[in-house]
Enzyme design. Structure first.
Site, PDB file in Angstrom:
ATOM      1  N   ALA A  42       0.048  -4.523   7.967  1.00  0.00           N
ATOM      2  CA  ALA A  42      -0.264  -5.262   6.690  1.00  0.00           C
ATOM      3  C   ALA A  42      -0.969  -6.488   6.944  1.00  0.00           C
ATOM      4  O   ALA A  42      -0.601  -7.377   7.780  1.00  0.00           O
ATOM      5  CB  ALA A  42       1.268  -5.624   5.891  1.00  0.00           C
ATOM      6  N   GLN A  43      -2.249  -6.758   6.016  1.00  0.00           N
ATOM      7  CA  GLN A  43      -2.796  -8.087   6.173  1.00  0.00           C
ATOM      8  C   GLN A  43      -2.347  -8.936   5.236  1.00  0.00           C
ATOM      9  O   GLN A  43      -2.215 -10.282   5.517  1.00  0.00           O
ATOM     10  CB  GLN A  43      -4.370  -7.815   5.711  1.00  0.00           C
ATOM     11  CG  GLN A  43      -4.931  -6.685   6.915  1.00  0.00           C
ATOM     12  CD  GLN A  43      -6.120  -6.665   6.596  1.00  0.00           C
ATOM     13  OE1 GLN A  43      -6.997  -7.041   5.356  1.00  0.00           O
ATOM     14  NE2 GLN A  43      -6.975  -5.750   7.247  1.00  0.00           N
ATOM     15  N   GLU A 110      -3.376 -13.722  -4.513  1.00  0.00           N
ATOM     16  CA  GLU A 110      -3.799 -12.407  -4.632  1.00  0.00           C
ATOM     17  C   GLU A 110      -3.754 -12.172  -6.086  1.00  0.00           C
ATOM     18  O   GLU A 110      -3.230 -12.796  -6.724  1.00  0.00           O
ATOM     19  CB  GLU A 110      -2.803 -11.874  -3.520  1.00  0.00           C
ATOM     20  CG  GLU A 110      -3.236 -11.990  -2.108  1.00  0.00           C
ATOM     21  CD  GLU A 110      -2.178 -11.235  -0.946  1.00  0.00           C
ATOM     22  OE1 GLU A 110      -1.685 -10.272  -1.469  1.00  0.00           O
ATOM     23  OE2 GLU A 110      -2.304 -11.477  -0.036  1.00  0.00           O
ATOM     24  N   HIS A 224      -5.296   1.061  -3.000  1.00  0.00           N
ATOM     25  CA  HIS A 224      -5.708  -0.230  -2.393  1.00  0.00           C
ATOM     26  C   HIS A 224      -7.312  -0.352  -2.944  1.00  0.00           C
ATOM     27  O   HIS A 224      -8.138   0.577  -2.475  1.00  0.00           O
ATOM     28  CB  HIS A 224      -5.612  -0.632  -1.170  1.00  0.00           C
ATOM     29  CG  HIS A 224      -5.876  -2.106  -0.946  1.00  0.00           C
ATOM     30  ND1 HIS A 224      -7.067  -2.683  -1.069  1.00  0.00           N
ATOM     31  CD2 HIS A 224      -4.919  -3.186  -0.711  1.00  0.00           C
ATOM     32  CE1 HIS A 224      -6.903  -4.017  -0.643  1.00  0.00           C
ATOM     33  NE2 HIS A 224      -5.568  -4.499  -0.557  1.00  0.00           N
ATOM     34  N   ARG A 268      -4.161  -4.381  -9.417  1.00  0.00           N
ATOM     35  CA  ARG A 268      -4.835  -3.358  -8.339  1.00  0.00           C
ATOM     36  C   ARG A 268      -5.177  -2.106  -8.994  1.00  0.00           C
ATOM     37  O   ARG A 268      -6.259  -1.692  -8.517  1.00  0.00           O
ATOM     38  CB  ARG A 268      -3.699  -3.222  -7.309  1.00  0.00           C
ATOM     39  CG  ARG A 268      -4.262  -3.362  -5.888  1.00  0.00           C
ATOM     40  CD  ARG A 268      -3.208  -3.142  -5.043  1.00  0.00           C
ATOM     41  NE  ARG A 268      -3.021  -4.498  -4.277  1.00  0.00           N
ATOM     42  CZ  ARG A 268      -2.212  -4.449  -3.026  1.00  0.00           C
ATOM     43  NH1 ARG A 268      -1.582  -3.692  -2.726  1.00  0.00           N
ATOM     44  NH2 ARG A 268      -2.235  -5.728  -2.448  1.00  0.00           N
ATOM     45  N   HIS A 328      -2.535   3.805  -0.898  1.00  0.00           N
ATOM     46  CA  HIS A 328      -1.829   2.704  -0.246  1.00  0.00           C
ATOM     47  C   HIS A 328      -0.437   2.557   0.079  1.00  0.00           C
ATOM     48  O   HIS A 328       0.232   2.346   0.907  1.00  0.00           O
ATOM     49  CB  HIS A 328      -2.810   1.425  -0.669  1.00  0.00           C
ATOM     50  CG  HIS A 328      -2.167   0.213   0.015  1.00  0.00           C
ATOM     51  ND1 HIS A 328      -2.446  -0.230   1.415  1.00  0.00           N
ATOM     52  CD2 HIS A 328      -1.606  -0.937  -0.341  1.00  0.00           C
ATOM     53  CE1 HIS A 328      -1.977  -1.271   1.706  1.00  0.00           C
ATOM     54  NE2 HIS A 328      -1.433  -1.844   0.614  1.00  0.00           N
ATOM     55  N   GLU A 352       9.519   1.218   1.421  1.00  0.00           N
ATOM     56  CA  GLU A 352       8.629   2.075   0.486  1.00  0.00           C
ATOM     57  C   GLU A 352       9.327   3.167   0.425  1.00  0.00           C
ATOM     58  O   GLU A 352       9.097   3.871  -0.673  1.00  0.00           O
ATOM     59  CB  GLU A 352       7.224   1.974   1.546  1.00  0.00           C
ATOM     60  CG  GLU A 352       6.483   2.616   0.467  1.00  0.00           C
ATOM     61  CD  GLU A 352       4.779   2.705   1.214  1.00  0.00           C
ATOM     62  OE1 GLU A 352       4.726   2.119   2.241  1.00  0.00           O
ATOM     63  OE2 GLU A 352       4.117   3.573   0.770  1.00  0.00           O
ATOM     64  N   ARG A 363       2.517  -2.082  -7.882  1.00  0.00           N
ATOM     65  CA  ARG A 363       3.143  -2.986  -7.266  1.00  0.00           C
ATOM     66  C   ARG A 363       2.158  -4.283  -7.257  1.00  0.00           C
ATOM     67  O   ARG A 363       1.182  -4.128  -6.875  1.00  0.00           O
ATOM     68  CB  ARG A 363       3.505  -2.687  -5.803  1.00  0.00           C
ATOM     69  CG  ARG A 363       3.796  -3.721  -4.837  1.00  0.00           C
ATOM     70  CD  ARG A 363       4.121  -2.966  -3.529  1.00  0.00           C
ATOM     71  NE  ARG A 363       3.044  -2.561  -2.794  1.00  0.00           N
ATOM     72  CZ  ARG A 363       2.380  -3.259  -2.164  1.00  0.00           C
ATOM     73  NH1 ARG A 363       2.556  -4.655  -2.238  1.00  0.00           N
ATOM     74  NH2 ARG A 363       1.248  -2.774  -1.502  1.00  0.00           N
ATOM     75  N   SER A 368       5.501  -6.111  -1.119  1.00  0.00           N
ATOM     76  CA  SER A 368       6.144  -5.046  -0.228  1.00  0.00           C
ATOM     77  C   SER A 368       6.967  -5.525   1.094  1.00  0.00           C
ATOM     78  O   SER A 368       8.001  -5.117   1.557  1.00  0.00           O
ATOM     79  CB  SER A 368       5.218  -3.846  -0.023  1.00  0.00           C
ATOM     80  OG  SER A 368       4.009  -4.548   0.606  1.00  0.00           O
TER      81      SER A 368
HETATM   82  C1  SIN Z   1      -3.788  -6.799   1.171  1.00  0.00           C
HETATM   83  O1  SIN Z   1      -3.746  -7.641   1.851  1.00  0.00           O
HETATM   84  O2  SIN Z   1      -4.648  -6.705   0.200  1.00  0.00           O
HETATM   85  C2  SIN Z   1      -2.614  -5.863   1.166  1.00  0.00           C
HETATM   86  C3  SIN Z   1      -1.444  -6.406   0.526  1.00  0.00           C
HETATM   87  C4  SIN Z   1      -0.440  -5.611  -0.119  1.00  0.00           C
HETATM   88  O3  SIN Z   1      -0.505  -4.331  -0.109  1.00  0.00           O
HETATM   89  O4  SIN Z   1       0.405  -6.009  -0.788  1.00  0.00           O
END
Ligand code: SIN
Length: 496
Positions: A42-43, A110, A224, A268, A328, A352, A363, A368
């Site tokens: 996870a980033q 985000e 994603h 998203r 994703h 998940e 989401r 998450s």
């Molecule tokens: C992302 O860094 O774009 C992924 C984060 C996520 O899936 O909530």
């Protein structure tokens, strides 16, 4: 109480640590090595709506709006209300969240968040930092760990959990328990293109379905939007767009505003579809332009992405990079209440694997890891509570297997054929005819006798069971919402 936790991502290890600290005897059973799985990749960070200009109520409103109106408000309140404690708990276990010089948490933005509320560690390495801290804590917590153990089945008698059957090195063993917490992640490996690592084959959800547990919302699979379109799937975090990066078509124009007033920071599902459509129309990938962020800031804020893009031949501080969507995150799963309890007494699900109701049809980014931390701790706390006479199942249904159609005009089964079928027909943009084709083919494959000689055979059976359930759920939902997007004419789809 003897507790078995299956899975070792953030949800599983949080549950295991809290259960141990509450005095339970805990065994973590995991398919690979401890901490393998999605969490480490996870980033994005952990969303927490409690900064100075923010509140859990605003975080809840954003979560509900992104969900297409289908998230459960009470579950969302539990999620956002638990953010501060979850982030404090992770900090206490050794996760070093990024902070300003005065020690305050740095908060990023985000998509579909109305505030900057995402905390990160190591810039874009939050998952790796969390996985490493939780693995280290587990190793010293007098928790038994059984690695390389595949969950073959749940042991259930009279709707009550008794333990799990696992395959270790080719032999089958039954591990008895008073409670089992499933935290086996999602099923991204159902798709030809995914951010999920290899073992993400829906084993916990499929085992729960076989045992008769209620599942729901399986039609909601999140794609994603921005995976680097060069080499093996590598995610380029949404936080990059949160810092100002834009999406460009082949004429250098920003095109997402044609789909949503929030452009690149739209939910998203909207951004992913806009990218797929534009790429199909122009016959080339769209590009993510992060050059305005500047080389030094890109290196500091996104060290992992900076390294990998350079390794793959791009200088993203100087040129836009090609991106494309990939499967994703599964929003649906085993139906639970807000304490992780499923419809089988003594069986919990978190992260998940669970359908807690916090995501609805789409989401919100960085909810998450938060979900795993909040509901992992809640499941552990609920171990001592009396099991409710009925767990509120919220629209769940048992994962029944449908009879196969008689005519067999399909190609032979292979995992790759299944992944391409799901990508083409149960993907970003769906049609009723495509869903029917997928349901037909999956039912035929599922009806063919298939010996379970290896772990791969078991995984394939799990993927097929989930593909059937997801496709049937998608067929049953006849209106587009969130990640479940239906086109009723083939003309639009042909351009994708
Ligand atoms: C992302 O860094 O774009 C992924 C984060 C996520 O899936 O909530």
């Amino acid at each position: 109480m003897n507790v078995i936790v299956v899975g070792s991502g953030i949800g599983g290890l949080t549950a295991a640590l809290h259960a141990r600290e509450r005095g339970h005897s805990v065994t973590v059973v995991t398919k690979g090595a401890l901490g393998d799985g999605c969490t480490g990749f996870a980033q994005g960070g952990v969303a927490g709506g409690y900064g100075h200009d923010d509140s859990p109520a605003l975080h809840a409103a954003d979560t509900l709006a992104a969900s297409g109106g289908l998230a459960d408000a009470d579950a969302v309140d539990v999620l956002v209300g638990g953010a501060r404690a979850a982030i404090d708990d992770l900090t206490a276990r050794g996760v070093r969240f990024d902070r300003s010089a005065d020690g305050a948490l740095l908060r990023g933005r985000e998509a579909a968040h109305s505030r900057s509320r995402i905390v990160h560690s190591g810039g874009d390495a939050t998952g790796a930092a969390i996985a490493s801290a939780l693995v280290a804590a587990t190793r010293t917590a007098r928790i038994d760990v059984v690695e390389n153990a595949f969950l073959a089945d749940l042991e259930v008698v009279d709707d009550e959990i008794r333990g799990v059957r696992v395959l270790i090195g080719g032999s089958s063993s039954i591990l008895r328990a008073d409670a089992v917490i499933l935290a086996t992640g999602g099923a991204g490996r159902l798709y030809a293109h995914t951010t999920n690592p290899e073992g993400t084959t829906g084993d916990g959800i499929a085992a729960a379905m076989r045992a008769g547990a209620a599942v729901a919302d399986l039609e909601f699979l999140q794609f994603h939007p921005t995976i680097l379109d060069a080499g093996p799937p590598f995610l380029v975090s949404e936080a990059v767009r949160g810092e100002g990066a834009t999406l460009l078509d082949d004429e250098g124009r920003r095109f997402v505003f044609e789909s949503h007033p929030d452009g690149e920071l739209a939910p998203r599902d909207v951004v992913a579809r806009a990218i797929a459509r534009r790429a199909a129309r122009q016959g080339a990938p769209v590009r993510l332009d992060a050059t305005m962020i500047g080389g030094a800031a890109l290196r500091r804020r996104f060290p992992t992405i900076d390294r990998v893009t350079r390794e793959r031949g791009f200088d993203w501080s100087a040129e836009p990079i090609p991106v494309t969507p990939a499967a994703h995150y599964l929003m649906g799963g085993i139906v639970t209440d807000v304490d992780g309890r499923t419809s089988i007494t003594g069986l919990f699900a978190v992260g998940e694997t669970a359908r807690t109701g916090v995501h609805g049809a789409n989401r919100l980014a960085s909810n998450s890891l938060l979900e795993g931390a909040v509901f992992g701790a809640r499941a552990a706390a609920a171990l001592e509570l009396p099991w409710p006479t009925t767990v509120e199942n919220r629209a769940g249904s048992p994962g029944a297997v449908e009879p196969a159609p008689d005519d067999d005009d399909s190609m032979p089964f292979s995992r790759s054929a299944l992944q391409h079928l799901m990508w083409d027909e149960v993907g970003l943009i769906r049609t009723p005819a495509g869903l029917r084709r997928a349901a037909h083919t999956v039912a035929l494959w599922a009806a063919q006798p298939r010996p379970l000689r290896s772990i791969v055979d078991h995984e394939d059976a799990n993927l097929l069971a989930l593909a059937g359930a997801m496709t049937r759920a998608a067929l049953a939902r006849t209106e587009s919402v969130g990640s479940h997007h239906l086109e009723t004419t083939t003309a639009v789809l042909e351009t994708v």
